[in-house]
Motif scaffolding. Structure first.
Motif, mmCIF file in Angstrom:
data_model
loop_
_atom_site.group_PDB
_atom_site.id
_atom_site.type_symbol
_atom_site.label_atom_id
_atom_site.label_comp_id
_atom_site.label_asym_id
_atom_site.label_seq_id
_atom_site.Cartn_x
_atom_site.Cartn_y
_atom_site.Cartn_z
ATOM 1 N N LEU A 246 1.074 -1.313 -0.062
ATOM 2 C CA LEU A 246 0.081 0.072 0.038
ATOM 3 C C LEU A 246 0.602 1.154 0.018
ATOM 4 C CD1 LEU A 246 -2.909 -0.974 2.618
ATOM 5 C CD2 LEU A 246 -2.807 -0.981 0.141
ATOM 6 N N GLU A 247 1.557 1.367 0.370
ATOM 7 C CA GLU A 247 3.098 2.025 0.821
ATOM 8 C C GLU A 247 3.115 2.276 -0.952
ATOM 9 O OE1 GLU A 247 7.205 4.293 2.700
ATOM 10 O OE2 GLU A 247 6.314 2.057 3.180
ATOM 11 N N ASN A 248 3.885 1.806 -1.458
ATOM 12 C CA ASN A 248 3.615 1.555 -2.685
ATOM 13 C C ASN A 248 3.091 2.158 -4.046
ATOM 14 O OD1 ASN A 248 4.501 0.392 -5.950
ATOM 15 N ND2 ASN A 248 6.492 1.290 -5.498
ATOM 16 N N LEU A 249 1.781 2.046 -3.757
ATOM 17 C CA LEU A 249 0.978 2.158 -4.197
ATOM 18 C C LEU A 249 0.485 3.787 -4.238
ATOM 19 C CD1 LEU A 249 -1.458 -0.862 -4.467
ATOM 20 C CD2 LEU A 249 -0.009 -0.143 -5.883
ATOM 21 N N SER A 250 0.320 3.525 -2.845
ATOM 22 C CA SER A 250 -0.262 5.105 -2.516
ATOM 23 C C SER A 250 0.346 6.499 -3.153
ATOM 24 C CB SER A 250 0.178 6.107 -0.945
ATOM 25 O OG SER A 250 1.803 5.830 -1.067
ATOM 26 N N CYS A 251 1.419 6.413 -4.106
ATOM 27 C CA CYS A 251 1.344 7.702 -5.614
ATOM 28 C C CYS A 251 0.677 7.855 -6.311
ATOM 29 C CB CYS A 251 3.084 7.413 -5.290
ATOM 30 S SG CYS A 251 4.157 6.072 -5.827
ATOM 31 N N HIS A 252 0.346 6.357 -6.634
ATOM 32 C CA HIS A 252 0.042 6.158 -8.119
ATOM 33 C C HIS A 252 -1.511 7.006 -8.198
ATOM 34 C CE1 HIS A 252 2.236 2.809 -9.812
ATOM 35 N NE2 HIS A 252 3.109 2.816 -8.426
ATOM 36 N N ALA A 253 -1.911 6.969 -9.146
ATOM 37 C CA ALA A 253 -3.288 8.164 -9.207
ATOM 38 C C ALA A 253 -3.778 7.276 -10.103
ATOM 39 C CB ALA A 253 -3.170 9.756 -9.987
ATOM 40 N N ARG A 254 -4.744 7.542 -10.276
ATOM 41 C CA ARG A 254 -6.314 6.864 -11.359
ATOM 42 C C ARG A 254 -6.388 5.358 -11.205
ATOM 43 N NH1 ARG A 254 -4.313 11.331 -13.990
ATOM 44 N NH2 ARG A 254 -5.937 13.183 -14.536
ATOM 45 N N THR A 255 -6.366 4.997 -9.780
ATOM 46 C CA THR A 255 -5.908 3.134 -9.785
ATOM 47 C C THR A 255 -7.474 3.024 -8.651
ATOM 48 O OG1 THR A 255 -4.577 3.386 -7.202
ATOM 49 C CG2 THR A 255 -3.338 3.015 -9.448
ATOM 50 N N VAL A 256 -8.109 1.675 -8.861
ATOM 51 C CA VAL A 256 -9.085 1.142 -7.813
ATOM 52 C C VAL A 256 -8.200 0.352 -7.198
ATOM 53 C CG1 VAL A 256 -10.828 0.378 -7.534
ATOM 54 C CG2 VAL A 256 -11.168 2.088 -9.253
ATOM 55 N N VAL A 257 -8.029 -0.068 -5.750
ATOM 56 C CA VAL A 257 -7.110 -0.472 -4.828
ATOM 57 C C VAL A 257 -8.100 -1.605 -4.535
ATOM 58 C CG1 VAL A 257 -5.382 -1.292 -3.319
ATOM 59 C CG2 VAL A 257 -5.325 1.055 -5.309
ATOM 60 N N ALA A 258 -7.490 -2.836 -4.830
ATOM 61 C CA ALA A 258 -9.507 -4.042 -3.767
ATOM 62 C C ALA A 258 -8.732 -4.457 -2.914
ATOM 63 C CB ALA A 258 -9.433 -5.418 -4.799
ATOM 64 N N THR A 259 -8.413 -4.322 -1.142
ATOM 65 C CA THR A 259 -7.430 -4.929 -0.433
ATOM 66 C C THR A 259 -7.764 -5.978 -0.150
ATOM 67 O OG1 THR A 259 -8.781 -3.686 1.614
ATOM 68 C CG2 THR A 259 -6.250 -2.011 -0.045
ATOM 69 N N VAL A 260 -6.836 -6.682 0.986
ATOM 70 C CA VAL A 260 -6.902 -7.934 1.300
ATOM 71 C C VAL A 260 -8.464 -7.836 2.747
ATOM 72 C CG1 VAL A 260 -5.872 -10.052 2.632
ATOM 73 C CG2 VAL A 260 -4.642 -8.902 0.646
ATOM 74 N N GLY A 261 -9.448 -8.963 2.920
ATOM 75 C CA GLY A 261 -10.152 -8.275 3.453
ATOM 76 C C GLY A 261 -10.439 -9.735 5.388
ATOM 77 N N GLY A 262 -10.955 -9.751 5.668
ATOM 78 C CA GLY A 262 -10.470 -10.059 7.003
ATOM 79 C C GLY A 262 -9.508 -9.103 7.729
ATOM 80 N N ARG A 263 -8.966 -10.038 9.098
ATOM 81 C CA ARG A 263 -7.950 -9.829 10.268
ATOM 82 C C ARG A 263 -6.703 -9.769 9.796
ATOM 83 N NH1 ARG A 263 -8.707 -15.226 9.811
ATOM 84 N NH2 ARG A 263 -7.565 -16.729 10.878
ATOM 85 N N HIS A 264 -6.885 -10.250 8.642
ATOM 86 C CA HIS A 264 -5.138 -10.359 9.045
ATOM 87 C C HIS A 264 -4.947 -9.062 7.461
ATOM 88 C CE1 HIS A 264 -7.109 -13.321 6.098
ATOM 89 N NE2 HIS A 264 -6.740 -12.911 5.029
#
Length: 380
Positions: A246-264
């Protein structure tokens, strides 16, 4: 003190939507027809909770509501629409009918429009939309007959906002929200990785953004599945790897980021949101609520509790059940909520850009001056 405006949308199996807007003790209920078949056990509650200490913004947010999936019915399939800046124009093709202005009924409301005509002794609906793209000034509506067309001019409440169409729809939202976002990315969080992935792809197609999936990126990096990585390294290790991505992706524009769900997943932890705030965050929340009121109360409790990382999200979409056939329905609800959020403060995309340029220091939404060191923020 923070301010909040909560709104909800309920999609029932009877192909109808009930929309509720809640501002203090004021409740408006609209029953909207939804001409889509087989909405079986699909419920979607959608809302956002802006936070601000500004009394002026508080008053403004009291007028903001999230209304998704509007209906539009028309017996006149041909119409032309144009945005003229401070007003919009709608031209309905009447065809070969003999009517006068006395036969026409134009009924505008703040956010809806009904057009009917008296023809052959009966009242016929030419167009009826439950939710216009945005609000208008009903008292300043002008209409007239022009040969075989009925022309309706509507004055916008927000003259600076571009209307892609007369009604809020998937097509108009994808155009309008793309402009409002100004390149800011969107991050989807929640209990289900699958739901995050499905909705991110729908949104990416509609917005013309790049879909990114932290689960896929993590598995490509570690050369093993998330489950196997967790079993050998522990859930903390999974969250740490995703945080680095996520740190690496934070500088990207025009993206839709799906993150990992759940407790982990990193987003489930309140201390891992530093780089998620680089974009607009949407919590796709699976709910046990059975109606709009209980869904709203549930969302409010989660925000007030603050112990779950997801409560940091700027938009929450409540889902009662899940079916991949309704991915676009949920995506449209998400776009509508994002639209309302940005219109409540049009400076938000610029603030997101500044937050990224300053290094995503974790000081969202109260961005500190250059030189701020988050590591010393809590020092006595």
């Amino acid at each position: 003190m923070s301010s909040a405006s909560t709104s909800s949308v309920f999609i029932s199996s009877s192909n109808a939507i009930t929309t509720q807007t809640h501002n203090h003790h004021l409740t408006n209920v609209l029953n909207l027809s939804f001409p889509r078949p087989k909405l079986v056990a699909a419920r979607c509650f959608c809302g956002f909770t802006p936070r601000s200490s500004s009394p002026t913004l508080f008053k403004k947010l009291n007028r903001v509501f999230c209304s998704t999936l509007p209906s539009v019915s028309t017996n006149t399939t041909h119409y032309e629409f144009s945005d003229g800046g401070s007003e919009v124009e709608l031209r309905l093709k009447l065809g070969d009918v003999d009517i006068t202005s006395r036969d026409v009924i134009v009924d505008p409301k703040d956010d809806s429009l009904a057009i009917k005509v008296q023809l052959d002794g009966s009242l016929r609906t030419l167009m009826e939309t439950s939710v216009l793209y945005e609000k208008i000034k009903p008292a300043e509506t002008i209409w007239y007959l022009d040969d075989d067309e009925l022309v309706v001019n509507l004055k916008k409440q927000d003259g600076e906002l571009y209307w892609p169409d007369i009604v809020e729809s998937w097509e108009s939202l994808t155009v309008g929200v793309t402009q409002l976002l100004k390149g800011t990315s969107v991050y989807l969080v929640g209990e289900s990785t699958e739901i995050n992935q499905k909705i991110s792809r729908e949104l990416a197609v509609g917005l013309g953004y790049t879909p990114l999936d932290t689960k896929e990126l993590m598995e490509a990096f570690t050369k093993q599945t998330i489950d196997s990585w967790e079993s050998t390294q522990g859930s903390d290790a999974v969250a740490e790897v995703e945080s680095a991505i996520l740190e690496n992706l934070s500088c990207h524009a025009r993206t839709v980021v799906a993150t990992v769900g759940g407790r982990h997943g990193a987003a489930s932890r309140t201390d891992n949101w530093r780089h998620l705030f680089a974009g607009f965050t949407v919590w796709l929340s699976q709910s046990e609520a059975t109606d709009e009121v209980s869904a709203r109360d549930e969302a409010k409790r989660h925000f007030q509790d603050g112990t779950r990382g997801y409560s940091n999200a700027e938009v929450v979409v409540k889902l009662g059940g899940w079916d991949t056939n309704y991915s676009k329905t949920v995506a449209q609800a998400t776009l509508s909520a994002l639209k309302r959020l940005i219109l409540s403060d049009k400076e938000l995309p610029g603030k997101k850009s500044l937050y990224v340029r300053l290094g995503c220091r974790g000081d969202w939404p109260d961005i500190k001056p250059p030189g701020y060191d988050p590591s010393t923020a809590n020092d006595a």
